[in-house]
Design an enzyme around this catalytic site. Structure first.
Site, PDB file in Angstrom:
ATOM      1  N   THR A 148       3.986   1.849   2.383  1.00 24.08           N
ATOM      2  CA  THR A 148       5.574   1.890   1.918  1.00 24.08           C
ATOM      3  C   THR A 148       6.039   2.794   2.555  1.00 24.08           C
ATOM      4  OG1 THR A 148       4.646   1.052  -0.205  1.00 24.08           O
ATOM      5  CG2 THR A 148       6.462   2.383  -0.069  1.00 24.08           C
ATOM      6  N   GLY A 151       0.706  -1.289  -0.101  1.00 23.34           N
ATOM      7  CA  GLY A 151       0.125  -0.025  -0.090  1.00 23.34           C
ATOM      8  C   GLY A 151       0.695   1.214  -0.013  1.00 23.34           C
ATOM      9  N   CYS A 152       0.045   2.504  -0.566  1.00 23.55           N
ATOM     10  CA  CYS A 152       1.252   3.403  -0.519  1.00 23.55           C
ATOM     11  C   CYS A 152       1.622   4.143   0.803  1.00 23.55           C
ATOM     12  CB  CYS A 152       0.424   4.699  -1.510  1.00 23.55           C
ATOM     13  SG  CYS A 152      -1.273   4.974  -0.774  1.00 23.55           S
ATOM     14  N   HIS A 153       0.605   4.206   1.412  1.00 25.73           N
ATOM     15  CA  HIS A 153       1.031   4.817   2.994  1.00 25.73           C
ATOM     16  C   HIS A 153       1.899   3.806   3.593  1.00 25.73           C
ATOM     17  CE1 HIS A 153      -2.233   8.252   3.045  1.00 25.73           C
ATOM     18  NE2 HIS A 153      -3.119   7.544   2.478  1.00 25.73           N
TER      19      HIS A 153
END
Length: 307
Positions: free
Chosen positions: A117, A113-115
């Site tokens: 990461t 996931g972006c957050h």
């Protein structure tokens, strides 16, 4: 020529993957006609005939798509939340200790996931180095561009008569049940998920994740933390930068359009800020997915990426 299929290529992550791969001479994209794009039989055929397939779908649809795959040679990279902490799936963050070797042999890869990461890139090295204990109680806030919310959110922010409330940053995930929390805790080896404050702001792309520390959280100094990052990030698309400063500010949009990630450290002896910056659609989504594909295929992991 390597055959690649993107299941769900109309979404923001799928579109960025398609854009990056369309420019490559070693990739041939399997593209279904519009009338069969959602047909299960056509999708199953594409998933089993491609060397690598990207699932750019909602969780339930990604689980269904994965069940269509019977070919033992097919590599599946799921960009949804569905398999990030699931048994039998390899977490697609090659910069973590041991993950690159696992990804080279993996047939089922869960894209981070972006957050998550941003958080994991800051916390995992310090837990591994013993500078943070596994039972530490952390907090984190994360700024993201509105493209992270997909087509619906992009349309809302770019509407002609945009809601005035959208013109300021908006915090969400207020119930502390954000879908990235399980992977954030598991991949860092933490006993507790952080208190997490994600914030979407009125700009298209770019992410800035911050983890604050005090002496109650760590006995390590800023210099010890910096040295830990320098030692940890020797390869891959995550790099340590020694306190980049934009005239006293730090822009969340500095890495928009790129596929790498920067970690840095700020503060003083009493209060420390760990900060990661990257593109929520780059290293936070599509760029990471392509990096994982490159590794699984034995290619240069930065091939076709913007760094």
């Amino acid at each position: 020529m390597i055959n690649v299929f993107i299941d769900g290529s109309a979404g923001t992550t799928g579109l960025r993957i398609r854009e990056r791969l369309s420019a490559r001479k070693d990739i041939e994209l399997i593209i279904l006609p519009e009338e069969t794009r959602k047909d299960p039989a056509a999708r199953a055929d594409a998933l089993n005939s491609a060397a690598v397939s990207f699932l750019c779908l909602p969780d339930a649809a990604a689980i269904e798509a994965a069940s269509f795959v019977t070919s033992p040679n097919a590599v599946i990279i799921d960009t949804s939340t569905a398999h990030r902490v699931a048994e039998g799936w390899t977490y697609g963050m090659p910069e973590l200790t041991g993950q690159r070797e696992k990804l080279k042999a993996a047939k089922r890869i869960a894209n981070p996931g972006c957050h998550a990461t941003g958080f994991i890139s800051l916390v995992a090295p310090l837990v591994e180095a013993g500078l943070l204990k596994k039972d530490v109680r952390l907090s984190s806030f994360s700024l993201t561009g509105y493209s992270g919310g997909g087509k619906k959110m992009i349309a809302e922010y770019e509407a002609e008569n945009v809601d005035p409330l959208y013109q300021a940053p908006r915090q969400y995930g207020l119930g502390q049940t954000h879908k990235h929390l399980p992977e954030m805790a598991k991949l860092c080896g933490l006993d507790y998920a952080p208190v997490f404050c994600p914030i979407v702001a009125p700009y298209y792309a770019g992410m800035e994740v911050t983890v604050p520390l005090t002496s109650a959280d760590t006995s390590a100094s800023i210099e010890e933390i910096k040295e830990a990052y320098k030692a940890y990030y020797q390869s891959g698309l995550i790099r340590f930068a020694d306190a980049p400063d934009e005239n006293g500010f730090l822009s969340a949009g500095a890495f928009a359009g790129r596929d790498d990630l920067q970690v840095s450290v700020y503060g003083n002896a009493e209060r420390i800020l760990l900060v990661s910056r990257f593109d929520n659609l780059g290293k936070g989504a599509s760029g990471a997915a392509i990096q994982n594909m490159n590794i699984a295929l034995g290619l240069n992991e930065a091939e076709g990426l913007v760094i």
